[in-house]
Design a protein around this motif. Structure first.
Motif, PDB file in Angstrom:
ATOM      1  N   ARG A 142      37.378  37.119 -28.634  1.00 24.08           N
ATOM      2  CA  ARG A 142      38.152  36.262 -29.367  1.00 24.08           C
ATOM      3  C   ARG A 142      37.337  35.386 -30.448  1.00 24.08           C
ATOM      4  O   ARG A 142      37.770  35.211 -31.645  1.00 24.08           O
ATOM      5  CB  ARG A 142      38.946  35.255 -28.525  1.00 24.08           C
ATOM      6  CG  ARG A 142      40.040  35.818 -27.974  1.00 24.08           C
ATOM      7  CD  ARG A 142      41.359  36.285 -28.661  1.00 24.08           C
ATOM      8  NE  ARG A 142      41.784  34.982 -29.086  1.00 24.08           N
ATOM      9  CZ  ARG A 142      42.051  34.513 -30.536  1.00 24.08           C
ATOM     10  NH1 ARG A 142      41.713  35.621 -31.296  1.00 24.08           N
ATOM     11  NH2 ARG A 142      42.469  33.542 -30.783  1.00 24.08           N
ATOM     12  N   LEU A 143      35.809  35.138 -30.005  1.00 21.33           N
ATOM     13  CA  LEU A 143      35.122  34.437 -30.883  1.00 21.33           C
ATOM     14  C   LEU A 143      34.895  35.263 -32.119  1.00 21.33           C
ATOM     15  O   LEU A 143      34.589  34.857 -33.301  1.00 21.33           O
ATOM     16  CB  LEU A 143      34.012  33.935 -30.018  1.00 21.33           C
ATOM     17  CG  LEU A 143      34.276  32.793 -29.147  1.00 21.33           C
ATOM     18  CD1 LEU A 143      32.789  32.430 -28.408  1.00 21.33           C
ATOM     19  CD2 LEU A 143      34.621  31.346 -30.056  1.00 21.33           C
ATOM     20  N   ALA A 144      34.517  36.797 -31.652  1.00 21.93           N
ATOM     21  CA  ALA A 144      34.007  37.713 -32.706  1.00 21.93           C
ATOM     22  C   ALA A 144      35.182  37.894 -33.610  1.00 21.93           C
ATOM     23  O   ALA A 144      34.876  38.308 -34.831  1.00 21.93           O
ATOM     24  CB  ALA A 144      33.171  38.763 -31.948  1.00 21.93           C
ATOM     25  N   PHE A 145      36.550  38.082 -33.027  1.00 20.34           N
ATOM     26  CA  PHE A 145      37.510  38.560 -33.894  1.00 20.34           C
ATOM     27  C   PHE A 145      38.758  37.606 -33.902  1.00 20.34           C
ATOM     28  O   PHE A 145      39.785  38.011 -33.001  1.00 20.34           O
ATOM     29  CB  PHE A 145      38.022  40.103 -33.326  1.00 20.34           C
ATOM     30  CG  PHE A 145      36.708  41.124 -33.538  1.00 20.34           C
ATOM     31  CD1 PHE A 145      36.100  41.464 -34.793  1.00 20.34           C
ATOM     32  CD2 PHE A 145      36.065  41.327 -32.341  1.00 20.34           C
ATOM     33  CE1 PHE A 145      35.368  42.305 -34.747  1.00 20.34           C
ATOM     34  CE2 PHE A 145      35.024  42.241 -32.454  1.00 20.34           C
ATOM     35  CZ  PHE A 145      34.459  42.652 -33.637  1.00 20.34           C
ATOM     36  N   PRO A 146      38.580  36.529 -34.210  1.00 19.10           N
ATOM     37  CA  PRO A 146      39.764  35.497 -34.279  1.00 19.10           C
ATOM     38  C   PRO A 146      41.283  36.030 -34.701  1.00 19.10           C
ATOM     39  O   PRO A 146      42.396  35.384 -34.338  1.00 19.10           O
ATOM     40  CB  PRO A 146      39.107  34.234 -34.648  1.00 19.10           C
ATOM     41  CG  PRO A 146      38.361  34.901 -35.979  1.00 19.10           C
ATOM     42  CD  PRO A 146      37.852  36.125 -35.258  1.00 19.10           C
ATOM     43  N   ASN A 147      41.257  36.890 -35.395  1.00 17.87           N
ATOM     44  CA  ASN A 147      42.437  37.607 -35.989  1.00 17.87           C
ATOM     45  C   ASN A 147      43.418  38.315 -34.995  1.00 17.87           C
ATOM     46  O   ASN A 147      44.285  38.368 -35.224  1.00 17.87           O
ATOM     47  CB  ASN A 147      42.330  38.148 -37.258  1.00 17.87           C
ATOM     48  CG  ASN A 147      41.711  37.052 -38.476  1.00 17.87           C
ATOM     49  OD1 ASN A 147      42.279  36.167 -38.433  1.00 17.87           O
ATOM     50  ND2 ASN A 147      41.047  37.683 -39.355  1.00 17.87           N
ATOM     51  N   ILE A 148      42.688  38.923 -34.094  1.00 19.83           N
ATOM     52  CA  ILE A 148      43.465  39.514 -33.010  1.00 19.83           C
ATOM     53  C   ILE A 148      43.716  38.888 -31.750  1.00 19.83           C
ATOM     54  O   ILE A 148      42.657  38.520 -30.841  1.00 19.83           O
ATOM     55  CB  ILE A 148      42.265  40.675 -32.598  1.00 19.83           C
ATOM     56  CG1 ILE A 148      42.144  41.533 -33.926  1.00 19.83           C
ATOM     57  CG2 ILE A 148      43.000  41.620 -31.732  1.00 19.83           C
ATOM     58  CD1 ILE A 148      41.190  42.712 -33.602  1.00 19.83           C
ATOM     59  N   SER A 149      44.869  38.335 -31.478  1.00 17.52           N
ATOM     60  CA  SER A 149      45.322  37.855 -30.317  1.00 17.52           C
ATOM     61  C   SER A 149      45.531  38.564 -29.328  1.00 17.52           C
ATOM     62  O   SER A 149      45.812  39.907 -29.439  1.00 17.52           O
ATOM     63  CB  SER A 149      46.802  37.193 -30.818  1.00 17.52           C
ATOM     64  OG  SER A 149      46.908  36.308 -31.901  1.00 17.52           O
ATOM     65  N   ILE A 150      45.217  38.111 -28.059  1.00 14.77           N
ATOM     66  CA  ILE A 150      45.243  38.838 -26.709  1.00 14.77           C
ATOM     67  C   ILE A 150      46.738  38.323 -25.727  1.00 14.77           C
ATOM     68  O   ILE A 150      46.467  37.275 -25.508  1.00 14.77           O
ATOM     69  CB  ILE A 150      43.973  38.908 -25.982  1.00 14.77           C
ATOM     70  CG1 ILE A 150      42.721  39.282 -26.891  1.00 14.77           C
ATOM     71  CG2 ILE A 150      44.162  39.428 -24.729  1.00 14.77           C
ATOM     72  CD1 ILE A 150      42.770  40.779 -27.097  1.00 14.77           C
ATOM     73  N   ASP A 151      47.315  39.382 -25.616  1.00 11.90           N
ATOM     74  CA  ASP A 151      48.482  38.961 -24.571  1.00 11.90           C
ATOM     75  C   ASP A 151      47.894  39.858 -23.209  1.00 11.90           C
ATOM     76  O   ASP A 151      47.841  41.116 -23.147  1.00 11.90           O
ATOM     77  CB  ASP A 151      49.733  39.606 -24.868  1.00 11.90           C
ATOM     78  CG  ASP A 151      50.790  39.641 -23.961  1.00 11.90           C
ATOM     79  OD1 ASP A 151      50.601  38.606 -23.058  1.00 11.90           O
ATOM     80  OD2 ASP A 151      51.920  40.015 -24.276  1.00 11.90           O
ATOM     81  N   LEU A 152      47.402  38.914 -22.243  1.00 13.28           N
ATOM     82  CA  LEU A 152      46.688  39.461 -21.206  1.00 13.28           C
ATOM     83  C   LEU A 152      47.546  39.498 -19.918  1.00 13.28           C
ATOM     84  O   LEU A 152      48.490  38.462 -19.661  1.00 13.28           O
ATOM     85  CB  LEU A 152      45.613  38.691 -20.725  1.00 13.28           C
ATOM     86  CG  LEU A 152      44.710  39.075 -19.633  1.00 13.28           C
ATOM     87  CD1 LEU A 152      43.987  40.375 -19.881  1.00 13.28           C
ATOM     88  CD2 LEU A 152      43.621  37.795 -19.281  1.00 13.28           C
ATOM     89  N   PHE A 153      47.687  40.744 -18.966  1.00 13.68           N
ATOM     90  CA  PHE A 153      48.347  40.555 -17.852  1.00 13.68           C
ATOM     91  C   PHE A 153      47.430  41.419 -16.854  1.00 13.68           C
ATOM     92  O   PHE A 153      46.453  41.924 -17.253  1.00 13.68           O
ATOM     93  CB  PHE A 153      49.691  41.182 -18.054  1.00 13.68           C
ATOM     94  CG  PHE A 153      49.605  42.750 -18.045  1.00 13.68           C
ATOM     95  CD1 PHE A 153      49.902  43.494 -17.206  1.00 13.68           C
ATOM     96  CD2 PHE A 153      49.430  43.526 -19.485  1.00 13.68           C
ATOM     97  CE1 PHE A 153      50.302  44.921 -17.203  1.00 13.68           C
ATOM     98  CE2 PHE A 153      49.517  44.774 -19.539  1.00 13.68           C
ATOM     99  CZ  PHE A 153      49.812  45.436 -18.528  1.00 13.68           C
ATOM    100  N   SER A 154      47.702  41.121 -15.543  1.00 11.00           N
ATOM    101  CA  SER A 154      46.651  41.783 -14.481  1.00 11.00           C
ATOM    102  C   SER A 154      47.819  42.274 -13.316  1.00 11.00           C
ATOM    103  O   SER A 154      48.836  41.818 -13.027  1.00 11.00           O
ATOM    104  CB  SER A 154      46.128  40.417 -13.839  1.00 11.00           C
ATOM    105  OG  SER A 154      44.944  40.965 -13.155  1.00 11.00           O
ATOM    106  N   TRP A 155      47.193  43.315 -12.811  1.00  9.99           N
ATOM    107  CA  TRP A 155      48.066  44.146 -11.846  1.00  9.99           C
ATOM    108  C   TRP A 155      46.951  44.569 -10.678  1.00  9.99           C
ATOM    109  O   TRP A 155      46.016  45.038 -11.216  1.00  9.99           O
ATOM    110  CB  TRP A 155      48.986  45.004 -12.243  1.00  9.99           C
ATOM    111  CG  TRP A 155      49.574  46.068 -11.186  1.00  9.99           C
ATOM    112  CD1 TRP A 155      50.579  45.460 -10.461  1.00  9.99           C
ATOM    113  CD2 TRP A 155      49.317  47.325 -10.874  1.00  9.99           C
ATOM    114  NE1 TRP A 155      50.969  46.633  -9.562  1.00  9.99           N
ATOM    115  CE2 TRP A 155      50.190  47.698  -9.893  1.00  9.99           C
ATOM    116  CE3 TRP A 155      48.413  48.176 -11.251  1.00  9.99           C
ATOM    117  CZ2 TRP A 155      50.146  49.067  -9.278  1.00  9.99           C
ATOM    118  CZ3 TRP A 155      48.451  49.576 -10.606  1.00  9.99           C
ATOM    119  CH2 TRP A 155      49.150  50.069  -9.758  1.00  9.99           C
TER     120      TRP A 155
END
Length: 328
Positions: A142-155
């Motif tokens: 995110r620091l390197a590519f702030p224009n890409i948002s992340i929607d994170l999930f875990s299973w």
């Protein structure tokens, strides 16, 4: 990984379809059912199609049946030698495939034109991976590519997450071939570990006696038999132990924390938890390390590799793990 399991929806019922009228209204198209039919028709197998779409066979069969009800004729038939297309199915399949291909090609073109700016990536990581290194990995990205948002999930299971759409996934799995492109991050080597106090108290015991004398700690793996890792370890070293005895926790990170409290013996991933071993929080009193048969893989659907944001995330993660391996 590409599509969530279709859910029942009132609009899925054939009776709600409307005819095209003078106002140009389009006959309602059951897209989930058409996608299910295309997958079955290409594989000529409900099992193979369900695996490729990552949905249950019952859901797949239900959607194909509803499509047949809507059209008013059979599209597939079972024969002694296997599944086959009816004349109606053979006529419909190329039209459906061409239509989906056209939609996907156009959407991919639009995504490429848009580039990576303002993109949202849906990313999956297993709980232990996320806890130990995933959060730091995502923070750096995110620091390197702030224009890409992340929607994170875990299973916390083996393989691709079930009934959840993801653009790209880090998965805990056995080596396998399927419709996903899988880049190995590392294969898991495991060995029994416990606190220095437990190791000192049991000094002089052979490995089998040591394991029989202490609580065995397990990590729950959805879809896998209880004690699968301890059972494989016991077979590898020809140990007569009850591999299903002990305590189970929801993730390997939790299991390691429990073991660090002096509460039993864990089969520890020597790469994932190298710091805990180096710091002396856990020790490995026996020279008994073996591959678990599992590993961590970066998985993406082949159709998505050309997507700029997905390709960027994939290459960034692989380059980072290549540096880690070189450093090691």
């Amino acid at each position: 990984m590409r599509a969530p399991e279709p859910v029942d929806d009132p609009r899925d019922q054939p009776k709600v379809a409307v005819a095209a009228g003078a106002d140009g209204a389009r006959l309602w198209l059951p897209l989930n059912a058409l996608r299910a039919f295309e997958a079955v028709a290409r594989c000529l197998s409900f099992t193979g199609a369900a695996t490729s779409l990552h949905i249950s066979q019952s859901a797949l069969s239900r959607h194909v049946s509803r499509l047949e009800d809507l059209i008013g004729c059979k599209l597939l038939e079972r024969r002694p030698q296997g599944l086959a297309l009816t004349p109606a199915g053979a006529a419909l399949l190329p039209v459906v495939t061409k239509s989906f291909d056209g939609i996907e090609t156009t959407m991919q073109g639009l995504r490429r034109k848009a580039g990576t700016s303002g993109r949202m990536l849906r990313v999956h990581m297993p709980p232990t991976f996320l806890h130990v290194m995933g959060m730091a990995l995502l923070r750096e990205f995110r620091l390197a590519f702030p224009n890409i948002s992340i929607d994170l999930f875990s299973w916390n299971g083996v393989g691709l997450p079930r009934a959840s759409a993801s653009d790209i996934a880090i998965v805990f799995d056995r080596p396998k071939y399927d419709d996903a492109v899988r880049d190995p991050l590392w294969l898991i080597s495991q060995t029994p570990a416990a606190t220095p106090e437990i190791a000192e108290r049991c000094k002089g015991m052979d490995l089998e006696t040591f394991l029989r004398s202490n609580e065995l700690l397990h990590t729950r793996l959805e879809g896998e038999p209880f004690g699968v890792l301890w059972s494989a370890f016991a077979r590898r070293f020809d140990l007569d132990i009850d591999a299903e005895r002990g305590l189970t926790l929801d993730s390997e990170a939790l299991t390691v924390e429990w073991a660090k409290g002096g509460n039993g013996v864990i089969l520890v991933d020597v790469d994932m938890f190298a710091k805990d071993l180096a710091d002396g929080h856990l020790v490995t009193p026996y020279d008994a390390t073996c591959e678990s048969g599992f590993g961590y893989y970066l998985a993406v659907h082949p159709d998505d590799i050309s997507d700029p944001a997905i390709a960027l995330f994939r290459s960034w993660v692989l380059e980072r793990f290549a540096r880690i391996k070189t450093s090691d």
